[in-house]
Scaffold this active site. Structure first.
Site, short mmCIF file in Angstrom:
data_model
loop_
_atom_site.label_atom_id
_atom_site.label_comp_id
_atom_site.label_asym_id
_atom_site.label_seq_id
_atom_site.Cartn_x
_atom_site.Cartn_y
_atom_site.Cartn_z
N HIS A 272 -36.81 1.49 -38.18
CA HIS A 272 -37.66 2.67 -38.41
C HIS A 272 -37.82 3.43 -37.10
CE1 HIS A 272 -41.10 5.08 -39.70
NE2 HIS A 272 -40.66 4.83 -40.91
N ASP A 330 -38.80 -0.01 -47.74
CA ASP A 330 -37.76 0.02 -48.75
C ASP A 330 -37.08 -1.32 -48.97
OD1 ASP A 330 -37.97 2.75 -49.36
OD2 ASP A 330 -36.96 3.25 -47.49
N1 CMC Z 1 -29.00 -1.97 -39.31
C1 CMC Z 1 -28.30 -2.18 -38.18
N2 CMC Z 1 -28.55 -1.58 -37.00
C2 CMC Z 1 -29.57 -0.71 -36.97
C3 CMC Z 1 -30.34 -0.43 -38.10
C4 CMC Z 1 -30.03 -1.10 -39.31
N3 CMC Z 1 -30.73 -0.88 -40.43
N4 CMC Z 1 -31.29 0.48 -37.80
C5 CMC Z 1 -31.10 0.77 -36.49
N5 CMC Z 1 -30.06 0.05 -36.00
C6 CMC Z 1 -29.59 0.07 -34.60
C7 CMC Z 1 -28.89 1.37 -34.28
O1 CMC Z 1 -27.53 1.28 -34.57
C8 CMC Z 1 -29.18 1.50 -32.81
O2 CMC Z 1 -28.35 0.61 -32.13
P1 CMC Z 1 -27.81 1.00 -30.63
O3 CMC Z 1 -29.04 1.17 -29.80
O4 CMC Z 1 -26.98 -0.17 -30.24
O5 CMC Z 1 -27.03 2.26 -30.80
C9 CMC Z 1 -30.60 0.96 -32.68
O6 CMC Z 1 -30.74 0.03 -33.78
C10 CMC Z 1 -31.69 2.01 -32.77
O7 CMC Z 1 -31.59 2.68 -34.01
P2 CMC Z 1 -31.51 4.26 -34.19
O8 CMC Z 1 -30.55 4.57 -35.29
O9 CMC Z 1 -31.32 4.94 -32.88
O10 CMC Z 1 -32.98 4.55 -34.70
P3 CMC Z 1 -33.47 5.86 -35.43
O11 CMC Z 1 -34.92 5.97 -35.16
O12 CMC Z 1 -32.59 7.02 -35.13
O13 CMC Z 1 -33.22 5.51 -36.99
C11 CMC Z 1 -33.49 4.69 -39.18
C12 CMC Z 1 -34.16 4.95 -37.84
C13 CMC Z 1 -34.57 4.32 -40.21
C14 CMC Z 1 -32.75 5.93 -39.70
C15 CMC Z 1 -32.49 3.53 -39.03
O14 CMC Z 1 -33.17 2.38 -38.61
C16 CMC Z 1 -31.72 3.24 -40.30
O15 CMC Z 1 -30.72 3.91 -40.58
N6 CMC Z 1 -32.15 2.22 -41.12
C17 CMC Z 1 -31.52 1.94 -42.38
C18 CMC Z 1 -31.96 2.95 -43.43
C19 CMC Z 1 -33.40 2.73 -43.86
O16 CMC Z 1 -33.80 1.63 -44.18
N7 CMC Z 1 -34.19 3.83 -43.91
C20 CMC Z 1 -35.56 3.80 -44.40
C21 CMC Z 1 -36.56 4.17 -43.37
S1 CMC Z 1 -38.24 3.80 -43.89
C22 CMC Z 1 -38.56 4.81 -45.26
C23 CMC Z 1 -38.31 6.24 -45.05
O17 CMC Z 1 -38.61 6.77 -43.99
O18 CMC Z 1 -37.83 6.88 -45.98
#
Ligand code: CMC
Length: 393
Positions: A272, A330
């Site tokens: 998140h 989720d």
């Molecule tokens: N699985 C594997 N790696 C992950 C995941 C995941 N679910 N989420 C983040 N990472 C890694 C990401 O690749 C990055 O790694 P690195 O630093 O080595 O590049 C690190 O963790 C930081 O993540 P980020 O993508 O920079 O974080 P963000 O704030 O941009 O993204 C997020 C947040 C929710 C989009 C992301 O965690 C994600 O895609 N999660 C899966 C989808 C999901 O469950 N979304 C629902 C969010 S909660 C309900 C809502 O808001 O609708």
């Protein structure tokens, strides 16, 4: 960067001041108007929560009755809406249909179109909260070819939705109180979440002074994506894929893929932007998941077992620990919804239904703020310098 701060994805830009929802991402705390989500989910129902988000306070006994009455007075939708709905292919994604239906409300309710008029905004708010369950259920019934079930105002908000979804004109529908409570809790947990992508979209859209229903339709469209509200659907599809390949025994292999940056595979329902600790909604959702599965005799549901195994491994794995990746709301909500009988591609529609009140509360807050201006981000231009057209001939 000259006059502007370059902040892709708004990682460090506050777009507004707000007094609605507070998240402490490090502690894993979520408050609506100061009240912890755990207490609201235990002591209040969804309409109490709506009253709180919209008006700033929980209702007293009299306000509660009046608010319930006000909302239930608006549960039917204009009969013409069904003809609009019928224009869609039956195999259209429910979020495509819902984006259209909510946008179409602006064409049906002409006395609540002026976003700058507080009375119009109030009527639009009540209409949206009251009609979303009816629209979601209609989209579902249309898809499966069953007759629409009209709302029944003697039922609770969640009970009425269950009946519109699963009732038929052929027989009485008995609302199961455990499922009713579970669904109501799903609604509470999704009601607001400060300046996420869809809420920011609604604010930006409304800042032009557009029709309030159109602004909410923009929120629905944004919520659809798998990085946001679409994650519950993506998460359940992921669990089903792993299950199809052998279930718990394949978890290790799957996790290796997730950790391999080149695979493009994410553990859906994890991570998140704001929570760097356990999402408090995920804890409540796991509890509700247990209750629903026990009620339905599905304690051994393989997907629930699989999800718990994935969570256990992730919480101990360096990759997830270092990046502070925890389950989000989720991760378990899909399992609950699937057990209730809600089809996977309607999960995000349920999220939209529940989040509508948050979008409206945020929209109202913005319009009511004397400092609000049309949202208009700047850019850092990276294209061609000025050049002259050379006529082709
Ligand atoms: N699985 C594997 N790696 C992950 C995941 C995941 N679910 N989420 C983040 N990472 C890694 C990401 O690749 C990055 O790694 P690195 O630093 O080595 O590049 C690190 O963790 C930081 O993540 P980020 O993508 O920079 O974080 P963000 O704030 O941009 O993204 C997020 C947040 C929710 C989009 C992301 O965690 C994600 O895609 N999660 C899966 C989808 C999901 O469950 N979304 C629902 C969010 S909660 C309900 C809502 O808001 O609708």
């Amino acid at each position: 960067t000259g006059m502007f701060t370059y902040d892709p994805g708004f990682l460090s830009t506050a777009s507004c001041q707000s007094s609605i929802t507070y998240i402490d991402g490090d502690k894993g705390e979520l408050l609506y108007r100061g009240y912890p989500i755990e207490q609201l989910a235990t002591h209040c129902d969804y309409l109490d929560t709506c009253h709180l988000l919209l008006n700033g306070e929980l209702p007293n006994a009299q306000e509660r009755t009046e608010f319930h009455k006000l909302v239930t007075n608006h549960t039917m939708v204009n009969e013409q809406m069904q003809f609009f709905l019928r224009g869609f292919r039956r195999d259209a994604h429910p979020m495509a249909i819902l984006t259209g239906l909510v946008g179409a409300m602006s064409a049906f309710y002409h006395d609540s179109t002026d976003i700058n008029n507080p009375e119009h905004r109030h009527v639009a708010a009540i209409r949206l909260i009251a009609k979303m369950p009816t629209l979601v259920a209609m989209a579902y019934k249309y898809k499966i070819g069953q007759p629409y079930i009209y709302p029944k105002n003697s039922l609770s908000y969640a009970g009425n939705f269950l009946r519109m979804m699963f009732g038929t004109p052929c027989e009485e529908y008995e609302v199961n109180p455990v499922l009713e409570r579970a669904l109501d809790r799903i609604f509470i947990l999704h009601a607001d979440h400060e300046q996420n992508a869809s809420t920011s979209t609604v604010r930006l859209c409304a800042s032009s002074g557009t029709n309030p229903f159109a602004a909410i339709a923009a929120g629905v469209a944004c919520l659809w994506g798998p990085a946001h509200g679409g994650a519950n659907e993506a998460c359940l599809n992921m669990l089903e894929d792993i299950q199809a390949q052998g279930g718990v025994s394949k978890v290790g292999e799957f996790m290796e893929k997730v950790k391999d940056k080149n695979s493009g595979v994410k553990l859906m329902g994890f991570g998140h932007r704001v929570y760097k600790n356990y999402d408090p909604r995920a804890k409540l959702m796991q509890e509700t998941c247990n209750e629903v599965l026990v009620e339905l005799g599905l304690e051994n549901d393989p997907l629930f077992k699989l999800a718990k195994e994935l969570e256990k491994i992730a919480l101990e794995d360096d990759y997830f620990v270092q990046r502070k990746l925890y389950p989000n709301v989720d991760f378990y909500s899909g399992i609950v919804q699937r057990a209730i009988g809600i089809p996977v591609n309607l999960f995000t529609g349920i999220f939209a239904l529940a989040r509508t009140v948050g979008w409206i509360a945020q929209l109202n807050e913005m319009i009511g703020d004397p400092e609000y201006k049309i949202g208009r981000p700047r850019q850092l231009f990276t294209g061609s310098e000025r050049r002259d057209v050379k006529p082709l001939a």
